[in-house]
Scaffold this motif. Structure first.
Motif, mmCIF file in Angstrom:
data_model
loop_
_atom_site.group_PDB
_atom_site.id
_atom_site.type_symbol
_atom_site.label_atom_id
_atom_site.label_comp_id
_atom_site.label_asym_id
_atom_site.label_seq_id
_atom_site.Cartn_x
_atom_site.Cartn_y
_atom_site.Cartn_z
ATOM 1 N N GLY A 158 -21.763 -43.760 39.506
ATOM 2 C CA GLY A 158 -21.814 -42.814 40.770
ATOM 3 C C GLY A 158 -23.183 -42.458 40.761
ATOM 4 N N PHE A 159 -23.545 -41.469 41.872
ATOM 5 C CA PHE A 159 -24.978 -41.274 42.077
ATOM 6 C C PHE A 159 -24.698 -39.660 42.423
ATOM 7 C CE2 PHE A 159 -22.887 -42.833 45.827
ATOM 8 C CZ PHE A 159 -23.198 -41.928 46.801
ATOM 9 N N ASN A 160 -26.039 -39.038 42.408
ATOM 10 C CA ASN A 160 -26.465 -37.827 42.995
ATOM 11 C C ASN A 160 -27.359 -37.940 44.143
ATOM 12 O OD1 ASN A 160 -26.573 -35.748 40.140
ATOM 13 N ND2 ASN A 160 -24.931 -36.743 41.025
ATOM 14 N N VAL A 161 -27.277 -37.140 45.416
ATOM 15 C CA VAL A 161 -28.212 -37.161 46.314
ATOM 16 C C VAL A 161 -28.621 -35.621 46.682
ATOM 17 C CG1 VAL A 161 -28.818 -37.887 48.639
ATOM 18 C CG2 VAL A 161 -27.417 -39.489 47.209
ATOM 19 N N ARG A 162 -29.911 -35.503 46.603
ATOM 20 C CA ARG A 162 -30.403 -34.096 47.300
ATOM 21 C C ARG A 162 -30.695 -34.185 48.331
ATOM 22 N NH1 ARG A 162 -30.514 -30.165 43.078
ATOM 23 N NH2 ARG A 162 -31.972 -29.165 44.278
ATOM 24 N N PRO A 163 -29.987 -33.953 49.626
ATOM 25 C CA PRO A 163 -30.315 -34.176 51.181
ATOM 26 C C PRO A 163 -31.174 -32.982 51.713
ATOM 27 C CG PRO A 163 -27.829 -33.428 50.984
ATOM 28 C CD PRO A 163 -28.377 -33.759 49.606
ATOM 29 N N LEU A 164 -30.904 -31.635 50.684
ATOM 30 C CA LEU A 164 -31.519 -30.581 51.284
ATOM 31 C C LEU A 164 -31.953 -29.826 49.911
ATOM 32 C CD1 LEU A 164 -29.348 -29.277 54.272
ATOM 33 C CD2 LEU A 164 -31.641 -30.330 54.530
ATOM 34 N N PRO A 165 -33.077 -28.818 49.870
ATOM 35 C CA PRO A 165 -33.454 -28.298 48.831
ATOM 36 C C PRO A 165 -32.129 -27.179 48.420
ATOM 37 C CG PRO A 165 -35.346 -28.153 50.341
ATOM 38 C CD PRO A 165 -34.081 -28.923 51.076
ATOM 39 N N GLY A 166 -31.854 -27.423 47.035
ATOM 40 C CA GLY A 166 -30.806 -26.554 46.780
ATOM 41 C C GLY A 166 -29.237 -27.111 46.988
ATOM 42 N N ALA A 167 -29.258 -28.371 47.490
ATOM 43 C CA ALA A 167 -27.784 -28.961 47.848
ATOM 44 C C ALA A 167 -27.777 -30.322 47.312
ATOM 45 C CB ALA A 167 -27.570 -29.108 49.135
ATOM 46 N N THR A 168 -26.693 -30.481 46.651
ATOM 47 C CA THR A 168 -26.821 -31.917 45.818
ATOM 48 C C THR A 168 -25.262 -32.388 46.408
ATOM 49 O OG1 THR A 168 -28.011 -31.208 44.078
ATOM 50 C CG2 THR A 168 -26.674 -33.153 43.703
ATOM 51 N N PHE A 169 -25.223 -33.740 46.607
ATOM 52 C CA PHE A 169 -24.137 -34.456 46.925
ATOM 53 C C PHE A 169 -23.662 -35.546 45.835
ATOM 54 C CE2 PHE A 169 -21.870 -38.196 48.230
ATOM 55 C CZ PHE A 169 -20.506 -37.692 48.761
ATOM 56 N N ARG A 170 -22.546 -35.564 45.336
ATOM 57 C CA ARG A 170 -22.296 -36.277 44.158
ATOM 58 C C ARG A 170 -21.013 -37.281 44.517
ATOM 59 N NH1 ARG A 170 -17.849 -34.436 41.537
ATOM 60 N NH2 ARG A 170 -17.561 -32.268 41.497
ATOM 61 N N MET A 171 -21.185 -38.503 43.906
ATOM 62 C CA MET A 171 -19.791 -39.299 44.203
ATOM 63 C C MET A 171 -19.863 -40.242 43.023
ATOM 64 S SD MET A 171 -18.674 -41.308 47.484
ATOM 65 C CE MET A 171 -17.036 -42.072 47.444
ATOM 66 N N GLY A 172 -18.745 -40.516 42.570
ATOM 67 C CA GLY A 172 -18.233 -41.592 41.553
ATOM 68 C C GLY A 172 -16.803 -42.069 41.579
ATOM 69 N N VAL A 173 -16.886 -43.167 41.028
ATOM 70 C CA VAL A 173 -15.326 -43.940 40.806
ATOM 71 C C VAL A 173 -14.950 -44.329 39.520
ATOM 72 C CG1 VAL A 173 -13.855 -45.863 41.745
ATOM 73 C CG2 VAL A 173 -16.021 -45.027 43.248
ATOM 74 N N GLU A 174 -13.924 -43.447 39.005
ATOM 75 C CA GLU A 174 -13.568 -43.527 37.629
ATOM 76 C C GLU A 174 -12.496 -44.681 37.476
ATOM 77 O OE1 GLU A 174 -11.829 -40.267 34.228
ATOM 78 O OE2 GLU A 174 -11.835 -39.972 36.439
ATOM 79 N N LEU A 175 -13.119 -45.767 36.539
ATOM 80 C CA LEU A 175 -12.222 -46.996 36.450
ATOM 81 C C LEU A 175 -11.701 -47.100 35.039
ATOM 82 C CD1 LEU A 175 -14.761 -49.226 38.313
ATOM 83 C CD2 LEU A 175 -12.278 -48.350 39.300
ATOM 84 N N PRO A 176 -10.340 -47.245 34.773
ATOM 85 C CA PRO A 176 -9.877 -47.680 33.515
ATOM 86 C C PRO A 176 -10.729 -49.040 32.654
ATOM 87 C CG PRO A 176 -8.147 -48.154 35.014
ATOM 88 C CD PRO A 176 -9.381 -47.601 35.766
ATOM 89 N N ILE A 177 -10.875 -48.816 31.424
ATOM 90 C CA ILE A 177 -11.401 -49.899 30.889
ATOM 91 C C ILE A 177 -10.440 -50.208 29.500
ATOM 92 C CG2 ILE A 177 -13.687 -50.202 31.930
ATOM 93 C CD1 ILE A 177 -14.628 -48.563 29.124
ATOM 94 N N SER A 178 -9.409 -49.732 29.453
ATOM 95 C CA SER A 178 -8.452 -49.740 28.352
ATOM 96 C C SER A 178 -7.069 -50.203 28.924
ATOM 97 C CB SER A 178 -8.393 -48.551 27.458
ATOM 98 O OG SER A 178 -7.937 -47.347 27.995
ATOM 99 N N GLY A 179 -6.336 -50.698 28.012
ATOM 100 C CA GLY A 179 -4.806 -50.719 28.522
ATOM 101 C C GLY A 179 -4.154 -49.664 28.666
ATOM 102 N N ARG A 180 -4.195 -48.717 28.046
ATOM 103 C CA ARG A 180 -3.578 -47.836 28.267
ATOM 104 C C ARG A 180 -4.361 -46.700 29.149
ATOM 105 N NH1 ARG A 180 1.480 -48.827 26.395
ATOM 106 N NH2 ARG A 180 1.538 -49.424 24.452
ATOM 107 N N ARG A 181 -3.480 -46.131 30.487
ATOM 108 C CA ARG A 181 -4.236 -45.443 31.443
ATOM 109 C C ARG A 181 -3.249 -44.426 32.298
ATOM 110 N NH1 ARG A 181 -5.529 -50.531 35.150
ATOM 111 N NH2 ARG A 181 -6.014 -51.477 32.866
ATOM 112 N N GLU A 182 -3.780 -43.552 32.544
ATOM 113 C CA GLU A 182 -2.949 -42.836 33.417
ATOM 114 C C GLU A 182 -2.894 -42.993 34.916
ATOM 115 O OE1 GLU A 182 -2.695 -38.457 32.484
ATOM 116 O OE2 GLU A 182 -4.173 -38.810 31.185
ATOM 117 N N PHE A 183 -4.065 -43.695 35.557
ATOM 118 C CA PHE A 183 -4.200 -44.152 36.898
ATOM 119 C C PHE A 183 -4.778 -45.375 36.854
ATOM 120 C CE2 PHE A 183 -7.487 -40.999 35.515
ATOM 121 C CZ PHE A 183 -8.622 -41.562 35.464
ATOM 122 N N ASP A 184 -5.008 -46.060 37.983
ATOM 123 C CA ASP A 184 -5.522 -47.366 38.426
ATOM 124 C C ASP A 184 -7.025 -47.068 38.728
ATOM 125 O OD1 ASP A 184 -3.240 -48.697 37.748
ATOM 126 O OD2 ASP A 184 -2.629 -48.395 39.970
#
Length: 236
Positions: free
Chosen positions: A199-225
């Protein structure tokens, strides 16, 4: 950048700040899709102690039932933080989260009572910021059989490539210690689930942070895709 200023997707932060956060989460599993929009307020009581209140709104779209939408389970979190002046600035934090059953259990929107103590830590190592967290959750609902318990451990590494952009990578683990006797719970019990979250953090304005990430399973047992995380944090 102070360690802990990194805003990862699932790894808890531990810096005492006055913040307002709006976050969005969308996940897909074999049972269907779930979206969650949340608002949270973090408020410092002292320079080393803060509280946080979060309220989510859920939209459930299961494959074999009608869709539902409404408030989910609210949560109250408190933690205290301390710093260590050494060659590397280290920040440690500990606290607990209490989840309250404000969502409808009948409609699949929550209805859970749980408590989760946690410890987090952060350190700046050269150009990198590292955050680690470990937590243990107890379900307190009055249910037949064993109540659910699970251990989570997370590690996030961020690299501030500029004053406004910080890519990060997280390793997230979930271990179901005990739970109900349904088929899915039995499959996950005693198995460590592994997830990788770029993922990544972006600070478009002072005092403001936008974050985004994608959580992906890397094991056989998983709760979501997969699970998409996004959030906008305002410091005030």
């Amino acid at each position: 950048m102070k360690p802990g200023m990194l805003l990862a997707s699932t790894t808890r932060g531990h810096v005492i700040e006055r913040e307002l956060e709006t976050s969005f989460q969308h996940s897909k599993s074999r049972e269907g899709r779930t979206s969650q929009l949340s608002g949270a307020l973090e408020w410092p009581i002292t320079p080393w102690w803060q509280i946080e209140v979060e309220m989510p709104f859920l939209y459930q779209n299961p494959n074999d039932a009608a869709s539902t939408a409404g408030p989910g389970d609210s949560s109250f979190r408190t933690n205290s933080s301390s710093g260590s002046r050494s060659k590397h600035l280290v920040l440690l934090s500990g606290g607990f989260e209490l989840r309250l059953p404000s969502g409808s259990e009948r409609r699949g929107l929550g209805g859970e009572i749980a408590v989760e103590p946690f410890v987090t830590g952060g350190v700046a190592l050269g150009p990198f910021d590292l955050i680690a967290a470990i937590a243990y959750e107890w379900n307190l609902n009055n249910v037949r059989g064993r109540r659910e318990q699970q251990l989570t451990a997370d590690l996030a590494v961020g690299w501030p490539v500029s004053r406004w952009l910080t890519p990060f990578l997280e390793l997230n683990t979930v271990s179901r210690i005990q739970g109900q006797e349904d088929e899915d719970a039995v499959k996950l019990r005693g198995r460590t689930q592994l997830y990788l979250t770029p993922g990544f953090n972006v600070r478009p304005l002072p005092g403001a942070t936008f974050r985004m990430g994608v959580e992906l399973p890397i094991s056989g047992r998983r709760e979501f895709d997969y699970r998409i995380h996004a959030g906008l944090v305002w410091e005030f």
